[in-house]
Design a protein around this motif. Sequence first.
Motif, PDB file in Angstrom:
ATOM      1  N   ILE A   1     -10.184   5.285  11.449  1.00 14.54           N
ATOM      2  CA  ILE A   1     -11.501   5.531  10.452  1.00 14.54           C
ATOM      3  C   ILE A   1     -11.601   3.841  10.204  1.00 14.54           C
ATOM      4  O   ILE A   1     -10.614   3.198   9.916  1.00 14.54           O
TER       5      ILE A   1
ATOM      6  N   VAL B   1     -10.764  11.100   0.038  1.00 19.73           N
ATOM      7  CA  VAL B   1      -9.547  11.798   0.286  1.00 19.73           C
ATOM      8  C   VAL B   1      -9.597  13.387   0.026  1.00 19.73           C
ATOM      9  O   VAL B   1     -10.588  13.871  -0.725  1.00 19.73           O
TER      10      VAL B   1
ATOM     11  N   VAL C   1     -11.769  -1.527   1.303  1.00 17.24           N
ATOM     12  CA  VAL C   1     -10.635  -2.397   1.937  1.00 17.24           C
ATOM     13  C   VAL C   1     -10.867  -3.459   2.640  1.00 17.24           C
ATOM     14  O   VAL C   1     -10.212  -4.623   2.598  1.00 17.24           O
TER      15      VAL C   1
ATOM     16  N   GLY D   1      -3.177  -9.377   0.115  1.00 17.06           N
ATOM     17  CA  GLY D   1      -2.982  -9.777   1.398  1.00 17.06           C
ATOM     18  C   GLY D   1      -3.856  -8.925   2.504  1.00 17.06           C
ATOM     19  O   GLY D   1      -4.681  -7.820   1.938  1.00 17.06           O
ATOM     20  N   ALA D   2      -4.098  -9.055   3.805  1.00 19.39           N
ATOM     21  CA  ALA D   2      -4.831  -8.398   4.815  1.00 19.39           C
ATOM     22  C   ALA D   2      -4.441  -6.746   4.693  1.00 19.39           C
ATOM     23  O   ALA D   2      -3.185  -6.561   4.924  1.00 19.39           O
ATOM     24  N   PRO D   3      -5.226  -5.891   4.682  1.00 20.21           N
ATOM     25  CA  PRO D   3      -4.884  -4.728   4.591  1.00 20.21           C
ATOM     26  C   PRO D   3      -4.374  -4.303   5.911  1.00 20.21           C
ATOM     27  O   PRO D   3      -4.633  -4.932   6.946  1.00 20.21           O
ATOM     28  N   VAL D   4      -3.380  -3.057   5.777  1.00 18.08           N
ATOM     29  CA  VAL D   4      -2.381  -2.703   7.033  1.00 18.08           C
ATOM     30  C   VAL D   4      -3.013  -1.326   7.064  1.00 18.08           C
ATOM     31  O   VAL D   4      -2.485  -0.473   6.605  1.00 18.08           O
ATOM     32  N   ALA D   5      -3.649  -1.205   8.308  1.00 18.18           N
ATOM     33  CA  ALA D   5      -4.243   0.358   8.430  1.00 18.18           C
ATOM     34  C   ALA D   5      -2.812   1.068   8.803  1.00 18.18           C
ATOM     35  O   ALA D   5      -2.292   0.659   9.731  1.00 18.18           O
ATOM     36  N   ASP D   6      -2.765   2.366   8.574  1.00 18.71           N
ATOM     37  CA  ASP D   6      -1.697   3.254   8.971  1.00 18.71           C
ATOM     38  C   ASP D   6      -1.749   3.447  10.521  1.00 18.71           C
ATOM     39  O   ASP D   6      -2.671   3.294  11.237  1.00 18.71           O
ATOM     40  N   ALA D   7      -0.481   3.458  11.329  1.00 20.83           N
ATOM     41  CA  ALA D   7      -0.661   3.873  12.581  1.00 20.83           C
ATOM     42  C   ALA D   7      -1.422   5.096  12.910  1.00 20.83           C
ATOM     43  O   ALA D   7      -1.393   6.074  12.035  1.00 20.83           O
ATOM     44  N   GLY D   8      -2.306   5.169  13.818  1.00 15.47           N
ATOM     45  CA  GLY D   8      -3.134   6.271  14.293  1.00 15.47           C
ATOM     46  C   GLY D   8      -4.415   6.604  13.274  1.00 15.47           C
ATOM     47  O   GLY D   8      -4.961   7.389  13.260  1.00 15.47           O
ATOM     48  N   CYS D   9      -4.566   5.602  12.603  1.00 14.64           N
ATOM     49  CA  CYS D   9      -5.822   5.702  11.627  1.00 14.64           C
ATOM     50  C   CYS D   9      -6.960   5.088  12.261  1.00 14.64           C
ATOM     51  O   CYS D   9      -7.197   3.797  12.468  1.00 14.64           O
TER      52      CYS D   9
ATOM     53  N   PRO E   1     -13.165   1.318   4.694  1.00 16.15           N
ATOM     54  CA  PRO E   1     -14.590   1.086   3.756  1.00 16.15           C
ATOM     55  C   PRO E   1     -14.534  -0.144   3.323  1.00 16.15           C
ATOM     56  O   PRO E   1     -13.650  -0.978   3.262  1.00 16.15           O
TER      57      PRO E   1
END
Lengths: 213, 213
Positions: free
Chosen positions: B202, B139, B208, B192-200, B205
């Motif tokens: 990448i 980051v 995650v 819980g299941a990871p929620v990727a940000d809109a527009g991510c 890793p």
Amino acid sequence: MNTTTAPSTRTQVKRSANRGSHDPAVLHAIIDAAWVCHTAFTDEHGVHCIPMACWRLGDYLYIHGSNGSRMVRRLQEQDCCVTITHVDGLVLARSAFNHSMNYRSAVIYGRFETVDEAGKRPALEAFMEHLAPGRQGEVRPGNDKEYAATTVLRIALAEAACKTRSGPPEDDEEDLHLPAWAGVLPLREARGAPVADAGCGIAAPAYVQRWQD
Amino acid sequence: MNTTTAPSTRTQVKRSANRGSHDPAVLHAIIDAAWVCHTAFTDEHGVHCIPMACWRLGDYLYIHGSNGSRMVRRLQEQDCCVTITHVDGLVLARSAFNHSMNYRSAVIYGRFETVDEAGKRPALEAFMEHLAPGRQGEVRPGNDKEYAATTVLRIALAEAACKTRSGPPEDDEEDLHLPAWAGVLPLREARGAPVADAGCGIAAPAYVQRWQD
């Protein structure tokens, strides 16, 4: 911000005010989802913060304790602060300082009042209903000695504030292109497989069978 | 009771003393399993109890906040009480009054000290490592302005007590024959299941991908 109860000096949300709420429905939902609250009070040794089992009945939060406990005595004499927090997820932003958490929290101010003898029974029955709906009729109810040794306290939900965060990270515009995964890692309370007591030959009632998620 | 640190007046466990511990290993494990602590302090409006993200580095518990916050200022000036509680299950006994909860809790007394400029960076990097091991290098790190606006506080784990309960219900001998189901309904924190940000765009890793349990 959905304000249905005017905030007091103590319940005005100052930091990240957009996360604040004084909506009783939000407050009730946060309490009803909790098994324990953190209760802060003072005595001659300073300030204390003690976890207590809690439940709600109407517009009051209830706790109970042993008559002789220092905490019960102090809570009958002074204002305190009762706080409940649920952590719903880690919020991973593209920059270190925009990381956050999703959460629901409630802070209640005021003074506990002692529930009288007539009120103890329905209050503790409501507690059992909160823990295991329908169980009240199956167990040995409290006897006079048990009730006499127990103090039930309640605090009005009159001076309270909630603060919640949900949803995705909020990155600075200039960080959106950075090659870091961003999103939410959700957290929740899960219910595991019930563990029957050794020597318990009783069939699991519905609320036990339904427990595990 | 495993005592490796002598209890003070404030950390002597009086109620259910058999559940008390002053073992640093127990304390460290309770802190390391937590995302937030509840911090109690006082000001001219009374006592407050505020949830704060927390992490541990050695024999200190850390929190951070905005320089200007009332709470940060108050914590620099007075003793406080920091409490962490994990609820591990509902304990269903054969009588109403023997119901209990399984839990792990820690109560820490003392005064926070302000981490100096040189110490801020490693402290906040340890926080990131607690949240998402390995993420620090991915980051955008904090810039001078972000670091300058943030206060990092730490409290020594010198005056602390833990209280834990685990295992089955403890019924009175004369209740063991009663036809009520008895046992433990376990609770735990689930991921819980990871929620990727809109527009991510990448790839997730390892930390995650491994998140969900």
